[in-house]
Design a protein around this motif. Sequence first.
Motif, PDB file in Angstrom:
ATOM      1  N   ALA A 277      50.069 -19.002 -37.388  1.00  0.00           N
ATOM      2  CA  ALA A 277      49.629 -18.475 -35.946  1.00  0.00           C
ATOM      3  C   ALA A 277      48.068 -18.428 -35.450  1.00  0.00           C
ATOM      4  CB  ALA A 277      50.226 -16.971 -35.884  1.00  0.00           C
ATOM      5  N   VAL A 278      47.317 -18.370 -36.569  1.00  0.00           N
ATOM      6  CA  VAL A 278      45.870 -18.480 -36.283  1.00  0.00           C
ATOM      7  C   VAL A 278      45.414 -19.865 -36.356  1.00  0.00           C
ATOM      8  CG1 VAL A 278      43.736 -18.030 -37.345  1.00  0.00           C
ATOM      9  CG2 VAL A 278      45.518 -16.271 -37.573  1.00  0.00           C
ATOM     10  N   GLN A 279      46.175 -20.840 -37.082  1.00  0.00           N
ATOM     11  CA  GLN A 279      45.727 -22.185 -36.999  1.00  0.00           C
ATOM     12  C   GLN A 279      46.079 -22.530 -35.581  1.00  0.00           C
ATOM     13  OE1 GLN A 279      47.907 -23.919 -40.023  1.00  0.00           O
ATOM     14  NE2 GLN A 279      46.579 -23.460 -41.668  1.00  0.00           N
ATOM     15  N   GLN A 325      38.569 -18.010 -20.693  1.00  0.00           N
ATOM     16  CA  GLN A 325      39.379 -16.853 -20.502  1.00  0.00           C
ATOM     17  C   GLN A 325      40.323 -17.050 -21.720  1.00  0.00           C
ATOM     18  OE1 GLN A 325      38.797 -14.093 -17.848  1.00  0.00           O
ATOM     19  NE2 GLN A 325      38.779 -13.220 -19.789  1.00  0.00           N
ATOM     20  N   ARG A 326      41.089 -17.900 -21.820  1.00  0.00           N
ATOM     21  CA  ARG A 326      42.106 -18.182 -22.814  1.00  0.00           C
ATOM     22  C   ARG A 326      41.572 -18.068 -24.399  1.00  0.00           C
ATOM     23  NH1 ARG A 326      44.011 -21.818 -19.217  1.00  0.00           N
ATOM     24  NH2 ARG A 326      43.202 -23.461 -20.100  1.00  0.00           N
ATOM     25  N   VAL A 327      40.278 -18.662 -24.423  1.00  0.00           N
ATOM     26  CA  VAL A 327      39.636 -18.987 -25.805  1.00  0.00           C
ATOM     27  C   VAL A 327      39.082 -17.535 -26.195  1.00  0.00           C
ATOM     28  CG1 VAL A 327      37.904 -20.071 -27.039  1.00  0.00           C
ATOM     29  CG2 VAL A 327      39.138 -21.323 -25.670  1.00  0.00           C
ATOM     30  N   THR A 328      38.304 -16.894 -25.377  1.00  0.00           N
ATOM     31  CA  THR A 328      37.703 -15.549 -25.838  1.00  0.00           C
ATOM     32  C   THR A 328      38.762 -14.651 -26.081  1.00  0.00           C
ATOM     33  OG1 THR A 328      37.563 -14.963 -23.424  1.00  0.00           O
ATOM     34  CG2 THR A 328      35.605 -16.098 -24.234  1.00  0.00           C
ATOM     35  N   ASP A 329      39.850 -14.757 -25.319  1.00  0.00           N
ATOM     36  CA  ASP A 329      41.030 -13.689 -25.818  1.00  0.00           C
ATOM     37  C   ASP A 329      41.835 -14.287 -27.145  1.00  0.00           C
ATOM     38  OD1 ASP A 329      43.222 -11.795 -24.930  1.00  0.00           O
ATOM     39  OD2 ASP A 329      44.409 -13.613 -25.266  1.00  0.00           O
ATOM     40  N   ARG A 330      41.870 -15.378 -27.281  1.00  0.00           N
ATOM     41  CA  ARG A 330      42.592 -15.816 -28.820  1.00  0.00           C
ATOM     42  C   ARG A 330      41.305 -15.473 -29.816  1.00  0.00           C
ATOM     43  NH1 ARG A 330      43.257 -21.203 -26.362  1.00  0.00           N
ATOM     44  NH2 ARG A 330      45.282 -21.377 -25.280  1.00  0.00           N
ATOM     45  N   LEU A 332      39.255 -13.169 -29.869  1.00  0.00           N
ATOM     46  CA  LEU A 332      39.148 -11.884 -30.263  1.00  0.00           C
ATOM     47  C   LEU A 332      40.382 -11.204 -30.891  1.00  0.00           C
ATOM     48  CD1 LEU A 332      38.084  -9.345 -27.363  1.00  0.00           C
ATOM     49  CD2 LEU A 332      39.707  -8.552 -28.765  1.00  0.00           C
ATOM     50  N   GLN A 333      41.493 -11.875 -30.562  1.00  0.00           N
ATOM     51  CA  GLN A 333      43.073 -11.698 -31.159  1.00  0.00           C
ATOM     52  C   GLN A 333      42.645 -11.929 -32.729  1.00  0.00           C
ATOM     53  OE1 GLN A 333      45.110 -10.127 -29.620  1.00  0.00           O
ATOM     54  NE2 GLN A 333      46.855  -9.969 -31.247  1.00  0.00           N
ATOM     55  N   ILE A 334      41.959 -13.092 -33.182  1.00  0.00           N
ATOM     56  CA  ILE A 334      41.722 -13.361 -34.497  1.00  0.00           C
ATOM     57  C   ILE A 334      40.836 -12.440 -35.108  1.00  0.00           C
ATOM     58  CG2 ILE A 334      40.748 -15.313 -35.935  1.00  0.00           C
ATOM     59  CD1 ILE A 334      41.768 -17.328 -33.799  1.00  0.00           C
ATOM     60  N   PHE A 335      39.911 -11.814 -34.504  1.00  0.00           N
ATOM     61  CA  PHE A 335      39.137 -10.979 -35.151  1.00  0.00           C
ATOM     62  C   PHE A 335      39.920  -9.483 -35.260  1.00  0.00           C
ATOM     63  CE2 PHE A 335      35.492 -13.526 -34.829  1.00  0.00           C
ATOM     64  CZ  PHE A 335      34.640 -12.985 -35.674  1.00  0.00           C
ATOM     65  N   GLY A 336      40.799  -9.325 -34.543  1.00  0.00           N
ATOM     66  CA  GLY A 336      41.603  -7.987 -34.541  1.00  0.00           C
ATOM     67  C   GLY A 336      40.661  -6.768 -34.184  1.00  0.00           C
ATOM     68  N   GLY A 337      40.645  -5.658 -34.774  1.00  0.00           N
ATOM     69  CA  GLY A 337      40.008  -4.575 -33.938  1.00  0.00           C
ATOM     70  C   GLY A 337      38.411  -4.723 -34.132  1.00  0.00           C
ATOM     71  N   LEU A 338      37.957  -5.499 -35.106  1.00  0.00           N
ATOM     72  CA  LEU A 338      36.471  -6.005 -35.097  1.00  0.00           C
ATOM     73  C   LEU A 338      36.211  -6.553 -33.878  1.00  0.00           C
ATOM     74  CD1 LEU A 338      33.775  -5.513 -36.700  1.00  0.00           C
ATOM     75  CD2 LEU A 338      34.467  -7.781 -37.985  1.00  0.00           C
ATOM     76  N   GLY A 339      36.990  -7.409 -33.411  1.00  0.00           N
ATOM     77  CA  GLY A 339      36.705  -8.382 -32.309  1.00  0.00           C
ATOM     78  C   GLY A 339      36.402  -7.217 -31.087  1.00  0.00           C
ATOM     79  N   TYR A 340      37.190  -6.250 -31.027  1.00  0.00           N
ATOM     80  CA  TYR A 340      36.901  -5.059 -29.778  1.00  0.00           C
ATOM     81  C   TYR A 340      35.958  -4.437 -29.729  1.00  0.00           C
ATOM     82  CZ  TYR A 340      39.014  -2.138 -26.348  1.00  0.00           C
ATOM     83  OH  TYR A 340      39.172  -1.547 -25.143  1.00  0.00           O
ATOM     84  N   SER A 341      34.915  -4.233 -30.891  1.00  0.00           N
ATOM     85  CA  SER A 341      33.932  -3.769 -31.041  1.00  0.00           C
ATOM     86  C   SER A 341      32.774  -4.388 -30.507  1.00  0.00           C
ATOM     87  CB  SER A 341      33.425  -3.148 -32.699  1.00  0.00           C
ATOM     88  OG  SER A 341      33.149  -4.405 -33.399  1.00  0.00           O
ATOM     89  N   ARG A 342      31.686  -3.679 -30.241  1.00  0.00           N
ATOM     90  CA  ARG A 342      30.555  -4.168 -29.656  1.00  0.00           C
ATOM     91  C   ARG A 342      29.545  -4.763 -30.836  1.00  0.00           C
ATOM     92  NH1 ARG A 342      28.538  -3.206 -24.567  1.00  0.00           N
ATOM     93  NH2 ARG A 342      29.945  -1.751 -23.014  1.00  0.00           N
ATOM     94  N   GLU A 343      29.874  -4.642 -31.649  1.00  0.00           N
ATOM     95  CA  GLU A 343      29.007  -5.377 -32.787  1.00  0.00           C
ATOM     96  C   GLU A 343      29.446  -6.808 -33.062  1.00  0.00           C
ATOM     97  OE1 GLU A 343      29.556  -3.197 -36.585  1.00  0.00           O
ATOM     98  OE2 GLU A 343      28.422  -1.478 -35.824  1.00  0.00           O
TER      99      GLU A 343
END
Length: 382
Positions: A277-279, A325-330, A332-343
């Motif tokens: 899925a990630v690949q 838009q699609r790439v940043t969304d994917r 962020l999904q790969i990062f999970g919760g960390l990707g949603y953080s401001r860090e």
Amino acid sequence: MDFTIPSELKDLVESVRQFREKALMPVEHDFLINGKLDLDVRKSLENKAREQGFWALDVPEEFGGQGLGFLGKCLVTEELYKHPAMFEFGGSPESSMYYTNEEQKQRYFFPIIEGKRKSCYAFTEPDTGSDFARIRTVARRDGDNWVINGRKTFISHVDRADFVILYATTDPEAGSRGVTCFLVDKGTPGFELSRPIPTMGDDWEPYELTFNDCVVPDANRLGELGQGWEIANFQLTRGRAKIAACQLGVAQRCIDLAVEWAKQRVTWGKPIATRQAVQWMLADSEVELEAARMLVYRAAWMADEGLPIRNEAFAAKLYASEMAQRVTDRCLQIFGGLGYSREVPIQSFYRQVRVWRIGHGTSEIHRWMIARNMLGLSSRDA
């Protein structure tokens, strides 16, 4: 057509990369937490860039610039926009400023190149966006002056600017053929920054502008009467291609971060990089980025060859903005919760790229224009 990037441009991009890593990366964390760069920090970075020779890069040599072509401009923009602060080098006038006459060049054009003045431009109105023929801000002739009344909205960087490149109608019955361009200094009586407009993007707070009996001398008219559409078309076409180049940098940085994270992040005893899925998310992102890159580079190459790129700019911005838009969304999904953080910068990129499916013409307008060009229909008043 040869898509090989000349060695001198590769060397320039490498120098820009080093600048980004040494000068911009140290301020990235603070930017992500605060959502902006203070003006003094931005000015300091501009001065540092200027000291390293990154100034007036795309200005023709005859005007004191370095004569970098449009492909080079796009490559530099792509590299810089790998940083979420969306930093740009200074000394480059807006495309519409190349319509200035000799006297206006002394007051406006050359001071921009010298770093003494900054501009912004104002198209959009509360009831008018891409439908240029419906501009309602009116400029009425009064002897050697023009009296301007109207409102503009979502005007970027006006807080940093010294003057506004304003589009107003001088003949409301003529549609787009009645639009004329003016240079309006901030501080001119009757010209007010009505209010900032808070947005979901970082470091981007556009303004609403109001003109109440604002008197501007005819010496500040840019171009001929009714030439506003031509000037705007040149401005927007180059701007769309440049915006598309910005999306390349954003997408590349997000993919690089996601690849590195996928190798590090372990679930159920294995790195998530081993998960199909990630690949597939990474593969789709890479393919779309490369497709967008070819559209942008081709449009830039054509511009350097002196060929019209209006349709190519529509296509490049349409695809690149939706790709980002699609790439940043994917990613962020790969990062999970960390990707949603401001860090992590991906969340900032994710929010910021959203505006480019709207600004400089919506995706829907671009599709319409591309189709009209295919069908041989006029877009003069669109």
